[in-house]
Design a protein around this motif. Structure first.
Motif, PDB file in Angstrom:
ATOM      1  N   GLU A 179      80.572 119.685  27.825  1.00 38.71           N
ATOM      2  CA  GLU A 179      81.288 118.432  28.081  1.00 38.71           C
ATOM      3  C   GLU A 179      80.626 117.247  27.378  1.00 38.71           C
ATOM      4  O   GLU A 179      81.287 116.402  26.785  1.00 38.71           O
ATOM      5  N   MET A 180      79.291 117.176  27.422  1.00 44.93           N
ATOM      6  CA  MET A 180      78.582 116.066  26.775  1.00 44.93           C
ATOM      7  C   MET A 180      78.749 116.101  25.254  1.00 44.93           C
ATOM      8  O   MET A 180      78.686 115.057  24.608  1.00 44.93           O
ATOM      9  N   THR A 181      78.958 117.274  24.686  1.00 45.59           N
ATOM     10  CA  THR A 181      79.188 117.383  23.245  1.00 45.59           C
ATOM     11  C   THR A 181      80.443 116.605  22.873  1.00 45.59           C
ATOM     12  O   THR A 181      80.442 115.835  21.899  1.00 45.59           O
ATOM     13  N   PHE A 182      81.496 116.799  23.653  1.00 44.62           N
ATOM     14  CA  PHE A 182      82.767 116.108  23.390  1.00 44.62           C
ATOM     15  C   PHE A 182      82.618 114.594  23.564  1.00 44.62           C
ATOM     16  O   PHE A 182      83.158 113.820  22.769  1.00 44.62           O
ATOM     17  N   VAL A 188      73.870 107.976  12.857  1.00 43.64           N
ATOM     18  CA  VAL A 188      73.541 109.358  13.198  1.00 43.64           C
ATOM     19  C   VAL A 188      73.619 109.466  14.714  1.00 43.64           C
ATOM     20  O   VAL A 188      73.050 108.640  15.432  1.00 43.64           O
ATOM     21  N   VAL A 189      74.357 110.457  15.184  1.00 42.38           N
ATOM     22  CA  VAL A 189      74.521 110.661  16.626  1.00 42.38           C
ATOM     23  C   VAL A 189      74.074 112.069  16.971  1.00 42.38           C
ATOM     24  O   VAL A 189      74.503 113.049  16.340  1.00 42.38           O
ATOM     25  N   GLY A 190      73.209 112.165  17.963  1.00 40.34           N
ATOM     26  CA  GLY A 190      72.769 113.475  18.434  1.00 40.34           C
ATOM     27  C   GLY A 190      73.910 114.198  19.126  1.00 40.34           C
ATOM     28  O   GLY A 190      74.658 113.608  19.896  1.00 40.34           O
ATOM     29  N   LEU A 191      74.021 115.480  18.827  1.00 41.83           N
ATOM     30  CA  LEU A 191      75.075 116.303  19.405  1.00 41.83           C
ATOM     31  C   LEU A 191      74.455 117.243  20.429  1.00 41.83           C
ATOM     32  O   LEU A 191      73.732 118.177  20.072  1.00 41.83           O
ATOM     33  N   PRO A 192      74.705 116.983  21.722  1.00 41.75           N
ATOM     34  CA  PRO A 192      74.114 117.834  22.756  1.00 41.75           C
ATOM     35  C   PRO A 192      74.845 119.176  22.857  1.00 41.75           C
ATOM     36  O   PRO A 192      76.004 119.231  23.238  1.00 41.75           O
TER      37      PRO A 192
END
Length: 138
Positions: free
Chosen positions: A70-73, A57-61
């Motif tokens: 940008e951090m989402t990508f 599981v990875v948090g999506l900012p």
């Protein structure tokens, strides 16, 4: 019983939480040091070998309005690398406010000194919040 590894992606630290799918509980683990969002491959391999997770599981900012940044990508790229390398499914969870919640929890425990002491602790508590959100949604 199956385990889950959850990550709060960051450029310098990646928070880690472990989860148990039977008890639906999450615990903070030691954060991974990262360089430009890329963790030490040996430390990541050891973590995966030790826990043998069924999924990641990875948090999506996301921005507060739900739009990507940008951090989402970069977080998606991190998750896609996990999927490719370890051949496990990756679930992305909206992580808005998880860091704020983690900071509040640390502040309640030990005040401002505790907040400044260890960025990795905040990241790992954020990963716990991300994993708890995953449990709530699945």
């Amino acid at each position: 019983m199956a385990f889950i590894l959850a990550f709060d992606f960051g450029l310098g630290h990646i928070g880690v939480a472990t989860g148990n799918t039977t008890t639906r509980t999450a615990s903070a683990a030691k954060s991974l040091n990262a360089k430009d969002g890329i963790p030490d491959p040996n430390a990541l391999d050891k973590l995966v070998k030790d826990w043998l997770p069924s999924v990641f599981v990875v948090g999506l900012p996301l921005n507060m309005d739900g739009t990507e940044q940008e951090m989402t990508f970069k977080a998606r790229k991190f998750g896609n690398r996990l999927k490719e390398k370890y051949k496990k499914d990756v679930f992305f969870i909206d992580e808005r406010l998880t860091s704020a919640s983690a900071k509040e929890e640390i502040f309640e425990r030990g005040g401002l000194k505790a907040l400044k002491k260890d960025k990795g602790t905040i990241d790992s508590l954020s990963a716990v919040n991300i994993l708890e959100q995953y449990f709530n949604e699945h």
